[in-house]
Design an enzyme around this catalytic site. Structure first.
Site, short mmCIF file in Angstrom:
data_model
loop_
_atom_site.label_atom_id
_atom_site.label_comp_id
_atom_site.label_asym_id
_atom_site.label_seq_id
_atom_site.Cartn_x
_atom_site.Cartn_y
_atom_site.Cartn_z
N THR A 39 25.22 37.67 41.73
CA THR A 39 24.25 36.57 41.69
C THR A 39 24.10 35.90 43.05
OG1 THR A 39 26.00 35.08 40.93
CG2 THR A 39 24.61 36.07 39.25
N ASP A 40 25.21 35.41 43.59
CA ASP A 40 25.11 34.63 44.83
C ASP A 40 24.80 35.52 46.03
OD1 ASP A 40 27.63 35.76 44.76
OD2 ASP A 40 28.73 33.89 45.06
N CYS A 41 25.28 36.76 46.04
CA CYS A 41 24.94 37.66 47.14
C CYS A 41 23.45 37.97 47.14
CB CYS A 41 25.74 38.95 47.03
SG CYS A 41 27.52 38.70 47.14
N GLU A 69 21.76 34.74 48.40
CA GLU A 69 21.90 34.53 49.84
C GLU A 69 21.14 35.61 50.62
OE1 GLU A 69 22.95 31.78 50.80
OE2 GLU A 69 24.07 31.09 49.05
#
Length: 760
Positions: A484-486, A489
């Site tokens: 999710t966060d990768c 970002e």
């Protein structure tokens, strides 16, 4: 000398989707390096060894020395941009514009030299002490220790283990941790398998620690597993890992392993195969000696049934509830009926089908170091001469990293994409990168573009995989697991690059591929509005009652986190600003639900608990960033005001912050011991949160003090020092993010320049 090589294949057994972009391996060349270069390496090693009890974290000096050689003929950025002494004084006055500009340009210039030509920033991602022993045991049992590890590999591994032996003789769960049975027994056994004599002082000291604390019967369950594989622990003394779990129906069954957090299920999947066949290496003279060295009682007299649930107090982070012990007792009694049965054979076949699927879909990198090694062991146990095992062997090198403290096994095959996306955003914030390091930005853009996942995993439903197309992984495209966060970002970095001069950065990720990323991000959101790590949450928190790993907390399901949620929400916000018509209603609803989640998990004191960085300072940055992206006015928002007050209550007299890893472990804000300087990375996180949280409108002096602290920490070269460890996973184990020391001070000073100094 050791040299880092990136984006290289060189072995016909290797497979890649993008010419090995991001692959980083260390190779030894006995003829490389001048005398002065070798002396510099020896000096770095000596300095670390002499200070290892005070400063337990290596500084990635071998990488820095190599890059310095490669850039030796380029202009000296440090001498070009000196920082005025007045701007580093301990004060709450404004930093001068020229002084800040010099610090930024020096920092940007230095950090660009660490970048690889394929566009990513290599770096140490070690820290845990329990990873390398599993690899060593697997290679020893399979008879491939000498084939995969050269003499130099073994020397560096021994160096690493001795370098991180605590003063009491034991070894921690991670490099900064207190001594544990898990770390001590596995490290001691590894040293013996690597050829260390049991009678040398360091080995004797380790053995004394083990025996003084009750012997190896107290090692936690993962340690029991590895000792059983080696043949120095009985399989009867380990709680069952029945492969039959994988034959249960998935639908409406919250207990099915396919509903576990992916790291949990991908570790216990191959472990269940090894357990199911009682996979054990052949007895050797050395393993018989080890049996006599790590237990207090004679090995043949140990009651292994009693040992099953025994765990040393030093290791016990998550005690088993009574319910779990009852479950294991029932499984233990059932095991004689299952062993060798048709049902067991069917289950083992099912498990190996999933193991091979994981291997093929990650190009034999696997999701992480533990399942990488256990999968490799499974392939060897299934067919020692088989192609699958052979394909695993060259990918072992992807996990090994060398620094002045020796060779370690990393917590992933690296943090390449993650660091690169943060680096791009940090460089963009400075306002000087396009002028100072245009080639660096172009290469970073190329790496991000080349690393995006282009397709969903095949038969994803059958193998319990979330959609992947359009997402970004943590490390490399060959690894391929979307996060999710990768993904978020990656999208934000791509948008930041779009704001730069196209003649500088080159072609950026296309609109349709950004749309694919948005599709993935929206698919990740849980019903309560939060976002987990790799997938949506698939089961219930009560499943944690069955967490069998005594050393780790909250591993059973994929929980929603403030970091992942904020990353997704800020990505949606920035995408909406660029593409206001694309799935506008869905994005609006997702952001509204996400805000509700962020507020719901904020603590009464205004803080958030950080699960992937140390700890409350890290989470504060994400929390504030997320709320502002959701539309909160920093000057009016009560949640933002509360977290800013929380941060200010922990600001130190030198203007910085210095949070201990104990915050993560104990879930209460903890500072480093008195007398230690403030931590540049945590100071940067706090400064980023306060700036975004509108602190400049309330009282700007804490921001000036924090900026001065960061500038004071900066080294003459433009680098920042490596301080205490800043990463964490599963509440209790710390991990290194070597690039954070450069990324976040640059980012925070860049934001300070544009949102505090220039506005004033």
């Amino acid at each position: 000398m050791w040299r880092l090589k990136c984006s290289t294949g060189g072995d016909p057994r290797l497979q890649s989707l993008n010419d090995f972009r991001g692959r980083q391996i260390w190779e030894y060349d006995e003829h490389a390096g001048s005398k002065s270069e070798r002396d510099a390496v020896d000096s770095a090693r000596k300095y670390f060894w002499e200070n290892r009890f005070q400063h337990k974290h290596s500084s990635d000096e071998l990488l820095r020395l190599q890059r310095a050689r490669e850039h030796a003929n380029e202009p000296n950025v440090a001498s070009k941009y000196p920082t005025p002494a007045a701007d580093t004084a301990n004060s709450t006055e404004y930093v001068s514009g020229p002084g800040l500009d010099a610090a930024l340009r020096r920092g940007v210039g230095f950090y660009s030299t660490l970048q690889d030509i394929d566009g990513h920033w290599p770096g140490d991602y070690g820290g845990p002490m329990f990873l390398m022993p599993g690899l060593i045991i697997t290679l020893y049992v399979s008879g491939h220790l000498d084939q995969v590890l050269s003499k130099q590999h073994k020397v560096e591994m021994i160096r690493y283990l001795f370098a991180h032996q605590n003063e009491d003789g034991g070894f921690g769960l991670h490099i900064e941790g207190h001594s544990t049975m898990f770390g001590s027994v596995l490290s001691y056994v590894s040293l013996r398998l690597l050829g260390v004599d049991k009678d040398i002082p360091q080995a004797e000291l380790a053995r004394q620690w083990i025996l003084h604390h009750g012997g190896a019967i107290g090692i936690p369950s993962w340690g029991k597993f590895w000792l059983s594989v080696l043949g120095v622990h009985d399989w009867d003394g380990i709680n069952p890992m029945p492969p039959e779990m994988w034959l249960l129906p998935y639908k409406n069954n919250p207990l099915h392993p396919g509903r576990y957090w992916c790291h949990c299920r991908m570790v216990y999947l191959p472990m269940s195969y090894v357990y199911g066949i009682r996979g054990t290496g052949k007895s050797t003279e050395l393993t018989e000696e080890i049996k006599n060295e790590i237990y207090i009682k004679d090995y043949d007299l140990i009651d292994w049934n009693v040992v099953r649930n025994h765990c040393a107090q030093e290791d016990l982070y998550y005690p088993h509830p009574l319910l779990q012990d009852i479950v294991w007792w029932a499984c233990y009694k059932l095991e004689p009926w299952l062993e060798g049965s048709r049902l067991r054979k069917k289950a083992l076949k099912e498990v190996m089908e999933h193991v091979h699927y994981e291997d093929e879909n990650t190009r034999y990198v696997c999701i992480g170091p533990v399942n990488k090694v256990v999968n490799m062991l499974c392939c060897w146990l299934e067919d020692p001469q088989g192609e699958a095992f052979q394909k695993h062997l060259p990918r072992v090198l992807d996990y090994l990293w060398v620094a002045e403290d020796g060779m370690k096994m990393q917590g992933y095959n690296g943090s390449q994409l993650w660091d690169t996306t943060f680096a791009v955003q940090a460089l963009a914030s400075t306002g000087v990168a396009e002028q100072e390091v245009p080639v660096c930005l172009r290469q970073a853009n190329e790496y991000i573009e080349a690393s995006q996942v282009r397709d969903d995993a095949p038969e994803s439903t059958k193998y319990y995989r979330h959609i992947s197309k359009g997402a970004w992984p943590f490390s490399s495209r060959d690894h391929g697991w979307p996060i999710t966060d990768c993904s978020s970002e990656g999208l934000k970095a791509s948008l930041a690059l779009r704001n730069m001069d196209p003649s500088v950065v080159g072609p950026t990720v296309s609109d349709d591929r950004l749309y694919d990323c948005i599709n993935v991000i929206l698919s990740y959101q849980n019903e309560h509005g939060g976002f987990a790590t790799y997938e949506r949450t698939r089961s219930y928190a009560w499943l944690e009652w069955l967490n069998p790993a005594e050393t780790f907390g909250d591993i059973m399901i994929d929980y929603s986190y403030v970091e992942c949620s904020s990353a997704c929400l800020t990505a949606l916000h920035e995408f909406r600003h660029r593409f206001p018509q694309h799935r506008a209603d869905e994005i609006k609803t997702a952001i509204q639900k996400g805000r509700e989640f962020l507020v719901s998990i904020q603590r009464a004191d205004g803080s958030w608990y950080g699960s992937w960085g140390v700890c409350f300072t890290y989470a504060a940055w994400f929390g504030v960033d997320g709320l502002v992206a959701c539309g909160d006015d920093p000057c009016k928002s009560v949640p933002i005001k509360k977290v800013c007050e929380f941060l200010l209550s922990h600001q130190r007299h030198d203007g910085g912050w210095a949070e201990s890893y104990l915050s993560s472990q104990d879930k209460v804000y903890s500072e480093v011991p008195d007398g230690e300087e403030s931590h540049a990375v945590q100071t940067a996180w706090a400064l980023l949160a306060l700036i975004k949280g509108g602190q400049a409108e309330r009282d700007v002096q804490p921001l000036h003090a924090a900026a001065r602290c960061l500038m004071r920490c900066q080294m003459e070269s433009g680098d920042w020092p490596q301080q205490r460890i800043t990463g964490v996973f599963n509440r209790n184990c710390m991990i290194t993010y070597a690039n954070y020391r450069n990324i976040f001070p640059l980012w925070a000073l860049g934001e300070y320049k544009h949102h505090v100094l220039l506005r004033a």
